[in-house]
Scaffold this motif. Structure first.
Motif, PDB file in Angstrom:
ATOM      1  N   TRP A 159       1.212 -10.075 -23.393  1.00  0.00           N
ATOM      2  CA  TRP A 159       0.353  -9.627 -24.509  1.00  0.00           C
ATOM      3  C   TRP A 159       1.147  -8.668 -25.393  1.00  0.00           C
ATOM      4  N   HIS A 160       1.163  -8.950 -26.693  1.00  0.00           N
ATOM      5  CA  HIS A 160       1.918  -8.101 -27.638  1.00  0.00           C
ATOM      6  C   HIS A 160       1.250  -8.117 -28.998  1.00  0.00           C
ATOM      7  N   HIS A 161       1.552  -7.079 -29.778  1.00  0.00           N
ATOM      8  CA  HIS A 161       1.053  -7.055 -31.159  1.00  0.00           C
ATOM      9  C   HIS A 161       2.030  -7.792 -32.058  1.00  0.00           C
ATOM     10  N   PRO A 162       1.530  -8.495 -33.062  1.00  0.00           N
ATOM     11  CA  PRO A 162       2.456  -9.112 -34.032  1.00  0.00           C
ATOM     12  C   PRO A 162       3.382  -8.071 -34.669  1.00  0.00           C
ATOM     13  N   LEU A 163       4.437  -8.602 -35.283  1.00  0.00           N
ATOM     14  CA  LEU A 163       5.525  -7.771 -35.809  1.00  0.00           C
ATOM     15  C   LEU A 163       5.024  -6.631 -36.703  1.00  0.00           C
ATOM     16  N   VAL A 164       5.477  -5.420 -36.392  1.00  0.00           N
ATOM     17  CA  VAL A 164       5.170  -4.240 -37.230  1.00  0.00           C
ATOM     18  C   VAL A 164       6.483  -3.535 -37.557  1.00  0.00           C
ATOM     19  N   MET A 208      13.717 -17.127 -38.697  1.00  0.00           N
ATOM     20  CA  MET A 208      13.837 -15.747 -39.173  1.00  0.00           C
ATOM     21  C   MET A 208      12.499 -15.312 -39.755  1.00  0.00           C
ATOM     22  N   CYS A 209      12.223 -14.009 -39.643  1.00  0.00           N
ATOM     23  CA  CYS A 209      11.004 -13.438 -40.216  1.00  0.00           C
ATOM     24  C   CYS A 209      11.392 -12.256 -41.093  1.00  0.00           C
ATOM     25  N   ARG A 210      10.663 -12.061 -42.195  1.00  0.00           N
ATOM     26  CA  ARG A 210      10.833 -10.862 -43.019  1.00  0.00           C
ATOM     27  C   ARG A 210       9.517 -10.094 -42.937  1.00  0.00           C
ATOM     28  N   ARG A 216      -0.666 -13.509 -27.271  1.00  0.00           N
ATOM     29  CA  ARG A 216       0.330 -13.941 -26.278  1.00  0.00           C
ATOM     30  C   ARG A 216       0.670 -15.406 -26.547  1.00  0.00           C
ATOM     31  N   HIS A 217       1.847 -15.794 -26.051  1.00  0.00           N
ATOM     32  CA  HIS A 217       2.305 -17.176 -26.217  1.00  0.00           C
ATOM     33  C   HIS A 217       2.427 -17.783 -24.819  1.00  0.00           C
ATOM     34  N   PRO A 218       1.428 -18.576 -24.415  1.00  0.00           N
ATOM     35  CA  PRO A 218       1.403 -19.058 -23.029  1.00  0.00           C
ATOM     36  C   PRO A 218       2.469 -20.091 -22.690  1.00  0.00           C
ATOM     37  N   ALA A 238      11.430 -13.802 -28.960  1.00  0.00           N
ATOM     38  CA  ALA A 238      12.379 -12.705 -29.184  1.00  0.00           C
ATOM     39  C   ALA A 238      12.412 -12.341 -30.664  1.00  0.00           C
ATOM     40  N   PHE A 239      12.482 -11.009 -30.916  1.00  0.00           N
ATOM     41  CA  PHE A 239      12.665 -10.494 -32.273  1.00  0.00           C
ATOM     42  C   PHE A 239      13.923  -9.640 -32.253  1.00  0.00           C
ATOM     43  N   ILE A 240      14.919 -10.054 -33.011  1.00  0.00           N
ATOM     44  CA  ILE A 240      16.203  -9.362 -33.045  1.00  0.00           C
ATOM     45  C   ILE A 240      16.475  -8.927 -34.479  1.00  0.00           C
TER      46      ILE A 240
HETATM   47  N1  LIG Z   1       4.238 -16.308 -34.830  1.00  0.00           N
HETATM   48  C1  LIG Z   1       5.243 -15.538 -35.131  1.00  0.00           C
HETATM   49  O1  LIG Z   1       6.263 -15.986 -35.644  1.00  0.00           O
HETATM   50  N2  LIG Z   1       5.138 -14.209 -34.867  1.00  0.00           N
HETATM   51  C2  LIG Z   1       4.125 -13.638 -34.002  1.00  0.00           C
HETATM   52  O2  LIG Z   1       3.973 -14.419 -32.829  1.00  0.00           O
HETATM   53  C3  LIG Z   1       4.534 -12.246 -33.665  1.00  0.00           C
HETATM   54  O3  LIG Z   1       4.570 -11.871 -32.463  1.00  0.00           O
HETATM   55  O4  LIG Z   1       4.835 -11.518 -34.638  1.00  0.00           O
END
Ligand SMILES: NC(=O)N[C@@H](O)C(=O)O
Ligand code: NI
Length: 170
Positions: free
Chosen positions: A127-132, A58-60, A75-77, A82-84
């Motif tokens: 290719w994506h930007h980190p969570l915003v 989980m991310c906050r 990017r994650h090669p 997934a972000f839900i």
């Molecule tokens: N690393 C991680 O948990 N998040 C990033 O990769 C992101 O895309 O936000």
């Protein structure tokens, strides 16, 4: 500095980059004796590389305010990511196809505003930007690859892309 205009996220528009994880408009079938609707296989989890395994975290995310400056992508090669949303926060997604130089093709940079009942699943290598997270702090369930190996390439973009506004969310 170039303005990046956000568009509403749809499965069709996001298809080259990944899956949209949402109930609205998705097919389902009944399980648990008809007491549960299963929205099956909304996203494909990809894991490669020696010792890789799918993990759930989980991310906050901090609350970002407009304008947002986009200066880099990653990017994650070795796996998808997934972000839900689990707290209903809207967020901004910025993606780009891979260019001939194996860096983001900035001429095809795309930005989306994502509702708090939509998730995204970036395909491996997108290719994506980190969570915003936009306007408020947001909690997200993250499904991606754990394990050894290099799984995050970061690239500074050739210029700053400015997100000054976002379309109203339905
Ligand atoms: N690393 C991680 O948990 N998040 C990033 O990769 C992101 O895309 O936000
Ligand atoms: Ni990422």
């Amino acid at each position: 500095m170039t303005t990046l205009t956000l568009e509403l996220l749809t499965k069709e528009a996001f298809a080259p980059f990944g899956d949209v994880i949402q109930i609205d408009g998705s097919e389902w079938f009944p399980i648990n004796n008809g007491t549960t609707k299963r929205y099956h296989n909304l996203g494909r989890v990809e894991v490669t590389g020696e010792g890789g395994l799918p993990i759930i975290s989980m991310c906050r995310g901090d609350a970002f305010q407009l304008p947002v400056e986009v200066k880099m992508l990653e990017r994650h090669p070795l796996g998808s990511q997934a972000f839900i949303p689990s707290s209903g926060a809207p967020f901004i997604v910025v993606v780009a196809p891979n260019g001939a130089d194996d860096k983001p093709d900035e001429s095809q940079l795309k930005g989306f505003i994502v509702r708090g009942d939509q998730g995204v699943n970036y395909h491996r290598g997108t290719w994506h930007h980190p969570l915003v997270t936009l306007g408020c702090e947001g909690d997200f369930i993250v499904v991606d690859r754990g394990g050894p190996g290099h799984n995050c390439d970061e690239v500074q973009l050739s210029q700053v892309y400015l997100i000054e506004s976002a379309p109203a969310l339905a």
